[in-house]
Write a protein that holds these residues in place. Structure first.
Motif, short mmCIF file in Angstrom:
data_model
loop_
_atom_site.label_atom_id
_atom_site.label_comp_id
_atom_site.label_asym_id
_atom_site.label_seq_id
_atom_site.Cartn_x
_atom_site.Cartn_y
_atom_site.Cartn_z
N UNK A 1 43.45 36.01 31.34
CA UNK A 1 42.80 36.07 30.12
C UNK A 1 42.34 37.21 29.48
N UNK A 2 42.42 38.43 30.30
CA UNK A 2 42.04 39.78 29.82
C UNK A 2 43.31 40.69 30.29
N UNK A 3 43.79 41.25 29.07
CA UNK A 3 44.79 42.34 29.21
C UNK A 3 44.12 43.48 29.29
N UNK A 4 44.50 44.56 29.79
CA UNK A 4 43.95 45.89 29.74
C UNK A 4 43.74 46.41 28.33
N UNK A 5 44.61 45.91 27.32
CA UNK A 5 44.12 46.42 25.84
C UNK A 5 42.71 45.81 25.31
N UNK A 6 42.42 44.76 25.99
CA UNK A 6 41.19 44.26 25.58
C UNK A 6 39.79 44.52 26.26
N UNK A 7 40.06 45.05 27.56
CA UNK A 7 39.08 45.60 28.44
C UNK A 7 38.16 46.65 27.82
N UNK A 8 36.96 46.71 27.98
CA UNK A 8 36.14 47.90 27.95
C UNK A 8 36.67 49.11 28.60
N UNK A 9 36.55 50.11 27.93
CA UNK A 9 37.40 51.49 28.52
C UNK A 9 36.64 52.00 29.76
N UNK A 10 35.37 51.50 29.94
CA UNK A 10 34.52 51.90 31.27
C UNK A 10 34.99 50.87 32.50
N UNK A 11 35.19 49.51 31.98
CA UNK A 11 35.61 48.69 33.06
C UNK A 11 36.88 48.99 33.49
N UNK B 1 48.13 49.10 35.74
CA UNK B 1 47.83 48.12 34.53
C UNK B 1 48.56 46.87 34.76
N UNK B 2 49.81 47.17 35.14
CA UNK B 2 50.78 45.94 35.43
C UNK B 2 50.03 45.02 36.45
N UNK B 3 49.49 45.53 37.21
CA UNK B 3 48.71 44.68 38.41
C UNK B 3 47.39 44.01 38.03
N UNK B 4 46.85 44.93 37.28
CA UNK B 4 45.53 44.43 36.52
C UNK B 4 45.82 43.20 35.72
N UNK B 5 46.91 43.48 34.64
CA UNK B 5 47.28 42.47 33.63
C UNK B 5 47.82 41.13 34.61
N UNK C 1 35.02 40.62 40.05
CA UNK C 1 36.02 39.62 39.83
C UNK C 1 37.39 39.91 40.00
N UNK C 2 37.55 40.83 39.11
CA UNK C 2 38.67 41.34 38.69
C UNK C 2 39.46 42.11 40.07
N UNK C 3 38.66 42.68 40.79
CA UNK C 3 39.14 43.51 41.89
C UNK C 3 39.13 42.67 43.33
N UNK C 4 38.48 41.47 43.19
CA UNK C 4 38.49 40.42 44.11
C UNK C 4 39.94 39.64 43.98
#
Length: 131
Positions: free
Chosen positions: A71-81, A62-66, A125-128
């Motif tokens: 503009x998108x924190x893990x708390x705002x992301x859809x649970x599936x995504x 989650x730290x890496x994703x954040x 986009x996030x994974x790229x």
């Protein structure tokens, strides 16, 4: 079971972690495996072990994703995504058997199947950015 099928089962079980407390996940894993169409001991063990490894690394993932998802924190992301991104990132970082391109492609395919219309491009986009 194919790699794609295994990954899909891992995704489904990992998705449950969004709705159940950590202490209930062992029971959730047992229930999930019990209801697989063809529960094979080896495959079931692979699925549950991988989910457990991902859950142990959740904070780091989650730290890496954040950091990467501007503009998108893990708390705002859809649970599936979020679940799909966590799974793919774990494979990119810790699963030497899965090339980065394959992890991203499989994540996009999961997003097409389980996410919204925007999910495939968002996940890609996030994974790229994380690759």
């Amino acid at each position: 079971m194919s790699r794609r099928e295994l990954r899909e089962h891992i995704f489904r079980l990992l998705f449950r972690a969004e709705f159940f407390p950590q202490e209930e996940m062992d029971e959730q894993e047992q229930l999930y495996v019990m209801h697989l169409a063809e529960p094979d001991g080896v495959d079931a063990e692979y699925i549950t072990e991988k989910v457990q490894h991902i859950l142990k690394k959740l904070q780091e993932l989650d730290e890496r994703i954040n950091a990467a998802a501007t503009g998108w924190r893990t708390g705002r992301m859809g649970k599936v995504d979020l679940t799909i991104i966590r799974l793919a990132l774990f494979e990119m970082l810790y699963d030497d058997d899965v090339p980065t391109g394959v992890a991203i492609n499989e994540a996009v395919e999961l997003a097409k199947r389980y996410g919204s219309d925007e999910s495939p491009s968002f996940v890609n986009g996030v994974l790229a950015r994380l690759a």
